[in-house]
Structures are given as structure tokens and as C-alpha cells.
Design an enzyme around this catalytic site. Structure first.
Site, PDB file in Angstrom:
ATOM      1  CE  LYS A 148      -8.736 -26.943  19.650  1.00 48.46           C
ATOM      2  NZ  LYS A 148      -9.557 -28.158  19.639  1.00 48.46           N
TER       3      LYS A 148
ATOM      4  CE  LYS B   7      -6.520 -27.786  22.840  1.00 48.45           C
ATOM      5  NZ  LYS B   7      -7.438 -28.550  22.076  1.00 48.45           N
TER       6      LYS B   7
HETATM    7  C1  PBG Z   1     -10.311 -31.772  19.445  1.00 51.41           C
HETATM    8  C2  PBG Z   1      -9.215 -31.447  20.386  1.00 51.41           C
HETATM    9  C3  PBG Z   1      -7.836 -31.305  20.147  1.00 51.41           C
HETATM   10  C4  PBG Z   1      -7.224 -31.089  21.379  1.00 51.41           C
HETATM   11  C5  PBG Z   1      -8.241 -31.065  22.331  1.00 51.41           C
HETATM   12  N1  PBG Z   1      -9.461 -31.265  21.697  1.00 51.41           N
HETATM   13  C6  PBG Z   1      -7.063 -31.462  18.891  1.00 51.41           C
HETATM   14  C7  PBG Z   1      -7.158 -30.438  17.844  1.00 51.41           C
HETATM   15  O1  PBG Z   1      -7.847 -29.423  17.974  1.00 51.41           O
HETATM   16  O2  PBG Z   1      -6.561 -30.715  16.807  1.00 51.41           O
HETATM   17  C8  PBG Z   1      -5.753 -30.934  21.617  1.00 51.41           C
HETATM   18  C9  PBG Z   1      -5.291 -31.342  22.971  1.00 51.41           C
HETATM   19  C10 PBG Z   1      -3.808 -31.541  23.110  1.00 51.41           C
HETATM   20  O3  PBG Z   1      -3.012 -31.268  22.195  1.00 51.41           O
HETATM   21  O4  PBG Z   1      -3.426 -32.010  24.186  1.00 51.41           O
HETATM   22  N2  PBG Z   1     -10.653 -30.799  18.545  1.00 51.41           N
END
Ligand code: PBG
Length: 324
Positions: A196, A249
Site C-alpha cells: 500500500k 493499492k
Molecule cells: C485506512 C484506509 C485508507 C484507504 C483504505 N483504508 C486511507 C488511508 O490509508 O489514508 C483508502 C481507500 C481509498 O482511497 O479509496 N488506512
């Protein structure tokens, strides 16, 4: 043999021929719908940065899940927005918390719809970071693990089929697996947000979930988007710690990482087409610059072709309708 004996266009001549040789299939069974469930609201509320996406009350979320199932979607991914936040994010492991209540309601009302719970503290902490803070303001990795494991047990007890840790703490998959197993929850699967990145494309989500960090950013725990080898290492570590499935992601900016992580782990792989990717297509379509339907189906097909077994996308329900 080369041209003129070989003519790739021969197999592109009709829809039937193109269908016969199509390499990548997109069907509703490969799409997962994220749902925002908010405590203390009635019905559904729009989210400014994501036209067409809403925050839902529990009963509205149950309705969305039922519609999703009727469209052939196998799973929903739940994000909770609590009424109150604190420094530890204790709402995340409240057995009567918003995600736990929504999970129970959906599992009860919507037959065999899979419920995946996003597992993170950032929607529940008053500072918006994904873990416990040390005095110096940095996130305390090891102290956070215990809290994440607690959240996993609470979500699993509520009926989550899959928990999806998205915090990017080191060692969290192992900590979560150990605690789930110790609590007799060996059948709950882990889908780790393995690779991520600290991406600019989460902006609209943070508005939706009220999870923008109050200070600083997430570069100290989320990955540098420039790193592909590291993404593979992260995924292999999660696999070793017991992840049943891994996620990459965001999706569109990381197609090479999807392919590399798939080849390295051979695990079922999900890719998350995130809020900013959704907002970008919506805005271009609203401006008349793109045909929304073909642009969306092309991005989802590209993500599948890169190696994703399934795609998490805010377009899941619309795409399922288009694919009928
Ligand atoms: C929680 C999380 C996030 C997203 C999914 N889980 C936000 C982040 O990491 O700031 C982002 C999902 C999206 O942008 O659709 N940590």
C-alpha cells in the site's frame, strides 16, 4: 510467418471472434464494493469528493449489500465512521461499534454475501493516524499490533468472513493471525493490504471517513510509491506471517506491482481502485472528456490483466450492471 500471411486483424473482425479469443474476463463475481457505514446518521449522505458514493446508516448499508448481492457481487468491504474518536481508536474494537453492528446486520439479512472488514485505527483515532502515537508524535509500531489484533477478534466475532488490515504496521499479519487462532477464530481469513503506497489518490476517502491525519502524513508507514522490489518484499513477509490473500493499492498507478506481487506470492490477489481513481474518472466523465462506462470497464480489465484476481472498486455496482 509475417505479413501478409499473418494478419492479427482477422481475429478482430466480429464481436464473436473477439469474444472467442479474449484473454481477460471481467464479471461481477470478481468485483468488491466498498461501503462507508456511519454511526448516528439516518439513511444516506453524499460525499462531496466522490459523486455517487454515500455514507450509509446500518439499515441503508444492508440495503446496498442486498442490491450488491442481486447484482452478483460476492463481497462488500466495510469502513466504519464512529461518532466519537479518541487517541487509541478504541471504537475500532468496540463489540457494539459501527462496523461490528453493520457486519452482524448484513450477515443476518443478506444470505451468503461475504463481509470484509477494513482493519485500521485511522477512522477511530482523534489524530487520524493508523496507530498509537508515541510522545514524539511517531506511530508506535509494536504497541499498535496488540490493538489491531483486538480489532480483528472483535470484527471476526461479529461475523466478518475476512479482515483486511490496511495500517501498514510491521508484523501485524502475524499478530492478527495468532490472536484470531488463540480465540478460536481460525476460519477468519486475512486479506492484507500488503503493498500500500503513501498515495495522493486517497484524498476523497479521507474526506469521506474523516481520517485525514491532524498533523504530518503517512510516509513513515505507507510505502514509497517509487519502490517495486520493496512491494514484493512486503507481500512475501505478509504471506510468511499468514496472509491468505494480498492486496495492492492503489491499482491503476501500480499495475506492474500487481503483476510482480502475483508472480512472487502466487496468492489470491486483490487490487484496490481507490477513491482518487474513482473521482478522476467521474470528473472526466462529467466534463464530457470520457465515456464513463467504457473508461471504467477498460481500467478494471487492465487491473485484472495485470494479475488481480479481484478488484475493489466504488464502481462495482455500476460495473456489474454494465456487464449484464
Ligand atoms: C485506512 C484506509 C485508507 C484507504 C483504505 N483504508 C486511507 C488511508 O490509508 O489514508 C483508502 C481507500 C481509498 O482511497 O479509496 N488506512
Amino acid at each position: 510467418m509475417a505479413f501478409p500471411q499473418t494478419r492479427p486483424r482477422r481475429l478482430r473482425r466480429t464481436g464473436a471472434l473477439r469474444g472467442l479469443v479474449r484473454e481477460t474476463e471481467l464479471r461481477p463475481g470478481r468485483l468488491i464494493l466498498p461501503l462507508f457505514v456511519a454511526a448516528g446518521i439516518e439513511g444516506s449522505q453524499p460525499i462531496a469528493g466522490m459523486p455517487g458514493v454515500e455514507r450509509h446508516s446500518i439499515s441503508a448499508a444492508v440495503e446496498r449489500a442486498a442490491e450488491a448481492q442481486a447484482l452478483g457481487l460476492p463481497a462488500v468491504l466495510l469502513f466504519g465512521i464512529p461518532e466519537t474518536k479518541d487517541p487509541e481508536g478504541s471504537g475500532a474494537w468496540d463489540d457494539e461499534g459501527i462496523v461490528q453492528l453493520a457486519t452482524r446486520a448484513i450477515k443476518q439479512a443478506v444470505g451468503d454475501m461475504l463481509v470484509i472488514c477494513d482493519l485500521c485505527l485511522c477512522e477511530y483515532t482523534d489524530h487520524g493516524h493508523c496507530g498509537l502515537l508515541r510522545d514524539d508524535g511517531d506511530v508506535d509500531n509494536d504497541a499498535t499490533l496488540e490493538l489491531l489484533a483486538r480489532v480483528a477478534v472483535s470484527q471476526a466475532r461479529a461475523g466478518a468472513d475476512i479482515v483486511a488490515p490496511s495500517d501498514m504496521m510491521d508484523g501485524r499479519v502475524g499478530a492478527i493471525r495468532a490472536e484470531l487462532d488463540a480465540e478460536g477464530l481460525a476460519d477468519t481469513a486475512i486479506l492484507s493490504y500488503a503493498a500500500k503506497s503513501a498515495s495522493a489518490f486517497y484524498g476523497p476517502f479521507r474526506e469521506a471517513a474523516g481520517s485525514t491525519p491532524a498533523f504530518g502524513d503517512r510516509h513513515g508507514y505507507q510505502m514509497d510509491p517509487a519502490n517495486g522490489d520493496e512491494a514484493v518484499r512486503e507481500a512475501l513477509l505478509d504471506a510468511d506471517e499468514g496472509a491468505d490473500m494480498v492486496m495492492v493499492k492503489p491499482a491503476g498507478p501500480c499495475l506492474d506491482i500487481i503483476r510482480r506481487v502475483k508472480e512472487a506470492t502466487r496468492l489470491p490477489l486483490g487490487a484496490y481502485q481507490v477513491s482518487g481513481e474513482y473521482a478522476m474518472i467521474k470528473a472526466a466523465a462529467a466534463a464530457g472528456a470520457l465515456d464513463e462506462r467504457s473508461a471504467v470497464l477498460e481500467t478494471l480489465t487492465g487491473i485484472r490483466r495485470a494479475g488481480a484476481d479481484f478488484v475493489i472498486t466504488y464502481y462495482a455496482a455500476e460495473a456489474a450492471q454494465w456487464l449484464r
